[in-house]
Design a protein around this motif. Structure first.
Motif: not given
Ligand SMILES: Nc1ncnc2c1ncn2[C@@H]1O[C@H](COP(=O)(O)OP(=O)(O)O)[C@@H](O)[C@H]1O
Ligand SMILES: [Mg+2]
Length: 258
Positions: A16, A45-46
């Motif tokens: 991102f 993970k997400s």
């Molecule tokens: N749509 C998005 N735009 C910008 N940054 C994102 C977005 N989705 C996730 N991130 C960033 O990606 C990183 C990993 O997020 P995520 O996959 O949600 O981790 P987890 O599910 O393991 O907590 C984080 O730093 C989050 O801020």
């Protein structure tokens, strides 16, 4: 014939802006396999799950679902998504329609099923998750655990080949977690291919064929649940598990510590 992999992820990167969230993920999930993904908040993970069903577009790398490359630019994204059910931490039910309509509307809109067909599939899947008696209720009349089971039934009603779960019990009061996990356990026993992001280590130990520990956008270690959760090889995995299983034990020493 060897069991084909239902999901194959090769060299997956996702950024991102300047933030490289996935830094080269290689992972296979066999047909009928249950893989639990664990790891600290922010480890990606997400984003990993969301790249599998193209809610996020990977920056680099390939994802295959059921042998189809979903990262192929010519792929029909809607057709791919129909094959993949996803359940989120927040249940995202339509609040203004009944439980049954929550299950029939997507079938009718996305799959073009006739009313009677959609209603039958809805009833069958509500029965599967133990909520046949709530068919005419509205989401607000249900507990969080019941709402999440409706969300699972809604995904199942679409007839997916794969189910992705992103912390499905994290928003629930502790006493409601068990019923949702029981439904997931049933799906696993029925042979559903599943990727499950969860902090429920007892579920991971009991149900997962494999556990994957992620940190900072990479897979740090993976293996049978008993090994990754029971005898982790990597210090980062041990540290994470200590915090998850016994939050107090991992507190840094206070200022008065000797
Ligand atoms: N749509 C998005 N735009 C910008 N940054 C994102 C977005 N989705 C996730 N991130 C960033 O990606 C990183 C990993 O997020 P995520 O996959 O949600 O981790 P987890 O599910 O393991 O907590 C984080 O730093 C989050 O801020
Ligand atoms: Mg997450």
């Amino acid at each position: 014939m060897p069991t084909p992999n239902e999901i194959e992820i090769r060299g997956l990167h996702k950024s991102f802006g300047d933030n490289e969230v996935l830094r080269g993920i290689d992972l296979e999930v066999a047909t009928g396999e249950v893989v639990c993904v664990i790891g600290p908040s922010g480890s990606g993970k997400s984003t990993l799950l969301r790249c599998v069903n193209l809610l996020e577009e990977p920056t680099r790398g390939q994802v295959f679902v059921g042998g189809t490359e979903v990262t192929d630019l010519d792929v029909d994204i809607d057709a791919v998504r129909r094959r993949i059910g996803m359940v989120f931490q927040q249940f995202n039910l339509f609040p203004h329609v009944t439980v049954t309509e929550n299950l029939t509307l997507p079938q009718r809109r996305v799959l073009g099923r006739a009313k009677g067909h959609a209603a039958r599939v809805a009833r069958d899947n509500l029965e599967r998750v133990g909520l046949a008696d709530k068919a005419d209720a509205y989401p607000a009349q249900l507990s969080g655990g019941q709402q999440q089971r409706v969300a699972i039934a809604r995904a199942l009603a679409m007839g997916p080949e794969v189910m992705l779960f992103d912390e499905p019990t994290s928003a629930l009061d502790p006493e409601l977690v068990g019923d949702v996990l029981a439904v997931m356990r049933m799906l696993a026993a029925e042979g559903m291919t599943m990727m499950v992001v969860t902090h429920e280590m007892s579920f991971a130990r009991e149900v997962a064929d494999r556990v994957v520990f992620m940190d900072e956008g990479r897979i740090v270690e993976e293996g049978p649940a008993a090994q990754v959760v029971g005898e982790p090889r990597h210090a980062r995995t041990r540290h994470f598990l200590t915090r998850i299983l016994d939050p107090a034990a991992a507190e840094p020493p206070g200022p008065d510590a000797p």
